[in-house]
Design a protein around this motif. Structure first.
Motif, short mmCIF file in Angstrom:
data_model
loop_
_atom_site.label_atom_id
_atom_site.label_comp_id
_atom_site.label_asym_id
_atom_site.label_seq_id
_atom_site.Cartn_x
_atom_site.Cartn_y
_atom_site.Cartn_z
N MET A 83 0.85 -1.20 0.00
CA MET A 83 0.00 0.00 0.00
C MET A 83 0.88 1.25 0.00
O MET A 83 1.87 1.33 0.73
N SER A 84 0.50 2.20 -0.84
CA SER A 84 1.29 3.43 -0.92
C SER A 84 1.05 4.32 0.28
O SER A 84 0.03 4.22 0.96
N ASN A 85 2.01 5.20 0.49
CA ASN A 85 1.93 6.14 1.60
C ASN A 85 1.00 7.28 1.21
O ASN A 85 1.32 8.07 0.32
N PRO A 86 -0.17 7.43 1.84
CA PRO A 86 -1.13 8.47 1.43
C PRO A 86 -0.59 9.88 1.64
O PRO A 86 -0.95 10.79 0.90
N ASN A 87 0.28 10.06 2.60
CA ASN A 87 0.84 11.40 2.84
C ASN A 87 1.75 11.83 1.69
O ASN A 87 1.77 13.00 1.31
N ILE B 68 1.45 10.64 -1.41
CA ILE B 68 0.55 10.82 -2.56
C ILE B 68 -0.07 12.22 -2.56
O ILE B 68 -0.18 12.88 -3.60
N LYS B 69 -0.44 12.70 -1.39
CA LYS B 69 -1.05 14.03 -1.30
C LYS B 69 -0.10 15.13 -1.77
O LYS B 69 -0.54 16.16 -2.27
#
Length: 279
Positions: free
Chosen positions: A1-5, A7-8
């Motif tokens: 799973m990618s790091n959402p922070n 990605i933002k």
């Protein structure tokens, strides 16, 4: 799973179809359009250091030299026109044309290109490597091939410094002015030539050279003229240019034939005196 922070923090990009990669010049004019878009792009860059011994440790120090330009490798590019009954030889020729100079058309260096694909742009760059393998032919001419292409990034300043034939012609006709040091070197060279040829000069000049009763003047273009101690113009000794003293424009009439290092041209005009000093 990618790091959402993470990605933002990335820039948004839209998915667009039917955009083909091209090689363009600095104004955006297409120089080459890819038949098929690249299947992959590989980038590389290297920082160069010089190793030096370090006291009290076996690990050497590293002295930074430079960082290379970014290299873009476009490997396994597809060229396929067999099904359409056409040869893709022209596309290969166009790529090769971007790697060579053309002096007859004032193009002294290979073309600088930009790899452009949608909003992505790489360059300015030069093509440093091109190779291909052919797999299908029509009447002997290639109709299917796989191509490997390498682009090397170059400084933007190169865009303004690439010379043309006209630039070189203008530079060759531009008047070069001697520095004060070169003026002195010209006088020294002329003095050595006069002493080496003292017996072959006109009697009046021979007498002055033997007793050092003469003056030398060097104009900004390197022409060295000899004067008597009373400022009488006796003629041109020679010319000093690019560290060399020549006497092809010598206007001193010899008492005997054959002066050393040069031809005689008595019709050469004598420049106005810029006296270096009494020798």
């Amino acid at each position: 799973m990618s790091n959402p922070n993470v990605i933002k923090g990335l820039n948004a990009a839209e998915k667009v179809v039917d955009i083909y990669a091209t090689l363009t010049d600095k104004e955006g004019k297409p120089l080459f359009t890819f038949l098929f878009n690249p299947e992959s792009k590989r980038y590389s860059r290297r920082a160069d250091y010089t190793e030096a011994p370090t006291a009290l440790t076996s690990t050497p120090s590293q002295q930074y030299k430079y960082t290379t330009g970014l290299t873009l490798l476009l490997n396994n590019l597809l060229m396929q026109s067999y099904a359409e009954g056409k040869t893709c030889k022209l596309l290969l020729q166009k790529l090769q044309g971007l790697m060579v100079a053309d002096p007859t058309n004032s193009k002294l260096t290979p073309a600088l290109v930009y790899f452009t694909w949608g909003s992505d742009k790489f360059g300015p760059a030069v093509i440093t490597s091109l190779d291909w393998s052919e797999s299908s032919w029509l009447n002997g001419e290639v109709a299917a091939a796989r191509v490997n292409l390498t682009l090397l990034e170059v400084p933007i300043l190169k865009l303004a410094s690439t010379p043309t034939v006209k630039d070189l012609e203008a530079a060759s006709t531009k008047t070069v002015v001697l520095t004060p040091r070169q003026v002195n070197e010209a006088a020294d060279a002329a003095t050595k030539w006069l002493k080496a040829n003292v017996k072959k000069l006109p009697e009046k000049i021979t007498a002055l050279v033997k007793v050092n009763k003469y003056k030398l003047s060097t104009d900004p273009q390197g022409n060295v003229t000899i004067f008597s101690s009373k400022n009488e113009n006796l003629g041109i000794v020679g010319n000093y240019k690019n560290g060399k003293f020549t006497t092809t424009n010598n206007s001193l009439k010899p008492s005997t034939s054959g002066l050393v290092n040069g031809l005689i041209n008595s019709s050469t005009p004598v420049p106005p005196p810029l006296v270096n000093g009494l020798i």
